[in-house]
Design a protein around this motif. Sequence first.
Motif, PDB file in Angstrom:
ATOM      1  N   GLN A 279      44.118  57.056  78.630  1.00 50.92           N
ATOM      2  CA  GLN A 279      44.744  55.649  78.674  1.00 50.92           C
ATOM      3  C   GLN A 279      44.180  54.846  77.395  1.00 50.92           C
ATOM      4  N   ARG A 280      44.670  54.133  76.847  1.00 47.66           N
ATOM      5  CA  ARG A 280      44.100  53.234  75.633  1.00 47.66           C
ATOM      6  C   ARG A 280      43.254  52.280  76.313  1.00 47.66           C
ATOM      7  N   PRO A 281      41.867  52.265  76.094  1.00 53.12           N
ATOM      8  CA  PRO A 281      40.739  51.405  76.782  1.00 53.12           C
ATOM      9  C   PRO A 281      41.154  50.087  76.003  1.00 53.12           C
ATOM     10  N   SER A 282      40.677  49.276  76.820  1.00 54.67           N
ATOM     11  CA  SER A 282      40.626  47.746  76.203  1.00 54.67           C
ATOM     12  C   SER A 282      39.626  47.570  75.198  1.00 54.67           C
ATOM     13  N   GLU A 283      38.546  48.293  75.191  1.00 52.04           N
ATOM     14  CA  GLU A 283      37.391  48.472  74.282  1.00 52.04           C
ATOM     15  C   GLU A 283      36.878  49.781  74.141  1.00 52.04           C
TER      16      GLU A 283
ATOM     17  N   GLY B 252      42.092  52.619  65.946  1.00 55.69           N
ATOM     18  CA  GLY B 252      43.374  52.680  66.662  1.00 55.69           C
ATOM     19  C   GLY B 252      43.846  51.567  67.317  1.00 55.69           C
ATOM     20  N   GLY B 253      43.554  50.259  66.981  1.00 57.70           N
ATOM     21  CA  GLY B 253      43.653  49.106  67.422  1.00 57.70           C
ATOM     22  C   GLY B 253      42.772  48.725  68.489  1.00 57.70           C
ATOM     23  N   VAL B 254      41.846  49.393  68.724  1.00 62.18           N
ATOM     24  CA  VAL B 254      41.019  49.063  69.885  1.00 62.18           C
ATOM     25  C   VAL B 254      39.530  48.537  69.399  1.00 62.18           C
TER      26      VAL B 254
ATOM     27  N   TYR C  29      39.112  59.737  65.358  1.00 59.49           N
ATOM     28  CA  TYR C  29      40.065  59.104  66.396  1.00 59.49           C
ATOM     29  C   TYR C  29      41.354  59.029  65.730  1.00 59.49           C
ATOM     30  N   GLU C  30      41.754  58.568  64.315  1.00 60.04           N
ATOM     31  CA  GLU C  30      42.745  58.235  63.782  1.00 60.04           C
ATOM     32  C   GLU C  30      43.651  59.609  63.825  1.00 60.04           C
ATOM     33  N   LYS C  31      42.868  60.631  63.329  1.00 60.58           N
ATOM     34  CA  LYS C  31      43.587  61.782  63.215  1.00 60.58           C
ATOM     35  C   LYS C  31      44.068  62.351  64.712  1.00 60.58           C
TER      36      LYS C  31
END
Lengths: 300, 438, 313
Positions: free
Chosen positions: B30-34, B72-74, B335-337
């Motif tokens: 799950q995308r973490p907040s940080e 990744g936006g984080v 991470y991006e890949k």
Amino acid sequence: MTLLLLLAILDGLAYAALVFMVAVGLTLVFGVLRVLNIAHGSFFAIGAYVAATLGTAAAATAAAPALALPVLLLAAVLVGGALGPVVEKLLLSRIYVKDHVLQLLVTFALFMVLEDVQKLIWGVQPIFQDAAVKALGPVEVGDIVYTRYQLFLLPGVAAVTLIGLMWFLRRTLTGRVIVAVTHDREAATAMGIDAQRVYLLTFTFGTMLAALGGALASPTTSLVPGIGVNMIVLSFAVVATAGLGQIEGAALTALLIGLGRSVAVYFAPEFEVVIPYIIMVVVLLVRPYGIFGSPELRRV
Amino acid sequence: MRLTRRAALSAAAATLAVPTILPRNAIAQQRPSELRLGISTFLSGPSSVFGVPGRNAADLLIEQLNASGGIGGVPIRSVVIDEAPGVDFLLGECRRLAQNEGVDVMLASISSGSCLAVAPLAEQLRLPTILWDCGTQRIFEENSFRYAVRTQANAVPEIVAPLLYLLRARPEFSTLAVVNQDYAWGRDSWAIWKGAMDAIKPGVRVVAELFPRFGATDFSTEITRLQALRPDVIFSASWGGELDTFIRQAAERRLFERSTFVLPLAESSLERVGKTLPPGVIVGARGDHWFLHPTARDTELLKNFTEAYRRRFNLYPIYPTFHMAQALYGLKAGYEKAIAANGGRWPSREQLMDTMRGLEFRHLTGTMKIRDDGQGLEPMLVGVTRHVDSYPFPVLDQMILYPPELVMNPTGTKGVEWVRLLTPAAVRRAPAPIAWRA
Amino acid sequence: MEPRLALPAAAGVALVVGLAAAAPWLKFVFTIALAKGLAVLGILLLLRAGQVSFGHALYVAVGAYTVAFARPGIGELLVLLPLSVASATAVGFLVGLFVARYRDIFFGMLNLAFSMVFYSLLEKLYTYTHGTDGIRVDRPSFAGILLDRVPYEWVMLALVLALSLGLGALARVFLASPLGQALPAIKTRETRLEFAGISARRVLLIAYVASAALAGLAGGIIAVTTLHVTPLLAYWTHSGELVFIAILGGGGSVLGPFLGAIVFELVRVYASAAFPDAWQMILGAVLLGIILFASRGLWGLYEDLVSRRGARP
């Protein structure tokens, strides 16, 4: 072979001079206060850092090269004069009545605090201020280039310090008072000597000597966090080998260590690190109270 | 039952401490907040000369990365620990960071001993770990780790490249002396150098093998001995305050006039020793980086970073800062890949680590690749010092960027054995040198 | 165990286990802390005789490296630990024969010398010890069973708790015995002890060997818990740390070393997490505080409070 030996002796002398300068203060302090001051290494390091700072400031002035050496002495006096009394009054004097172990650990705790204080004040980047060495320039011995600083100044200052201390302790009243307290604190106090004042004086003086050792070392080397740490161990080895409060013993031990080390670098380099310990063990085997030490009066 | 004071105090302390010791919930995928980054580096002791610049670089780069959206936006948050107390402390901290602070990725360490101890633990904890600075080649030679990769090279190319440079610049030397710090790096680097040298140019006489104690403050005796022995080449893989001291003391006693010096790690000392270091010294940089890198120096990326770093820390960046940058850029690229391969969803730890293997990514001074066994591959910059007016310290001239194929041992081989297979052809196959541009 | 100590000991065990269950990472920290506590127990014995050893990290390192060298051949924890004790005892006996003749600063410094020589050996004999890189120790089996990481860490914690209680009790018995009672006599009136017909040197040697054995055990436990040994284990600052913990915990009781060790590790972890650039200063300040205001250590503080409450009518 003889050339190599001569070179080894010359190298050893400079190193011995530095070791003596650092260890003699500790020997004095230990002789009088019976406290093995672990923070002695920190005073060494702070003396070195202050000398470098003052040296950089002095180098920017017009009187530059002439100030390089006096600045070192000034640094030592400042550091010793400031830190010595503060530490003695605030910390050590509170615990004289307590166990020896506690006194030792107070200095260990102080060492830990001062390590970080150094880092916070001067940072972690290596500092090199060698104006004093440059001011004296190089000198050639045969084919080898030495610096005048290491060949003449360091041994010179050490010799002057040794003779000065010997004269002070033997010939002046204050000096003899210090020797008396070293030999027998109770008897001296019974004679009317103010032991507290003697402690303060000796500790301050010892701190100044440590700082002077650091100041003298500072133009030759990079100052980084942790330079005090190895000096501590080396100084301890000297103090134990020399005998209680014996400055001649300290001089002789420093000489043995300096020469032993440089001979080792030439003929058996891997042993160089353990030379001080080997010397200590061998000396204590033969003379259990140090080179010039004598057994303490044992109470029954 | 008597409530002992200790029990009461401890209960109170435990209640207060509970928020700081209970584990943080971190649900994988799950995308973490940080994104929490644990960084182990030296903040005390002599090695802090590298540790603190590494930490400073991390602070600066994380700020920059967060300003443009993080990874990744984080956003990224770092937790820095001091590895100086030793391995037992570090291993406890890794556990605490993983379980209590919820650290997602660990960046470890400067000390090779620390790296060797942390990598197996990372496997056990399933903690993604990037080895960002330690030099030992043994990590991936002796074991394979799924959860650890390295975003820099290792001792093998870092030592072979300067040797090849020497053999090209001064092929006729016949005597050599080594002055290395007495610890694992000093011994390993000498073993690699000697093995390679004896293979390519047998018959060189080693007149002295000097290993001053780690943290030595005085090299007078060693320098006297070297003056007496007059070797053609003096090799030293020292660094930090000790290298500064060695250089200064050698310069004061005119040792540079008698021997050619090869100093593979001297890039980190250039600014501090200034023009005390004379021209004509062979200098390495432990990788493909330098703030005046010949092919990257005009890029906005490097110029901006150098400027920002200098403004904030009053120093030019040195190789630890570039190693930290490589770790962070590598992590971002990984991470991006992995996110792209995962259809835009946040990857699991295993997906991340598997993606990092074989990853090729851009960093401040070029591109580098991570091999299938986790070992990083980067070119090695070696040059010779030169004094110019535009800088108060030496710059590098006649620089050669040795490609990894030439100086790195292949997967599955041991560095100290592979170097024995080198031949003079390796010297000739080096690319052409690049001259200093004002 | 005497009731005076039994209650705090039980409370301590419960607390350690409870905290470790709530925060898994603490298992490791507590295991290392209690292992150091064992070494400090040995320092305590020597402190009773008024002697401070600045070199006991030597025996910790001997124990740890014994495990590291033996591990490839022996995979069982219950064999490795006794081995580490045995080798440390042997070295302790040989060194003790020499150093037990000395007192005070000479005793302390000679121990320092031996530990630093060993440290140098570990660094220099690179082909055997990998020098500062250290040696990796594969996780051993326990009673023949190969455990995963989490159960293994629980087993280690339980083992070290049991050893702490058992060896602490043993130490208590020893200190109450005639031999143990002779130790403080070395500190105060050694000549009188000799006149009474007891060889002070022999008494000190026995205490010394016991302390070496305890430190060796600590080293073995550290080796099988961290699974990586480095020469730093022998460095003099680690010897100093042991003495630090002895005073922090308090020399008045055998529980002192363990209390001191746990508090030391926890303070270090939290100081270093909150102030990564100044943790050493904080540790030093804590020690200074204890020495100046609570010189009988944490245990002394506890005793004061208990006796005050007990004295109330």
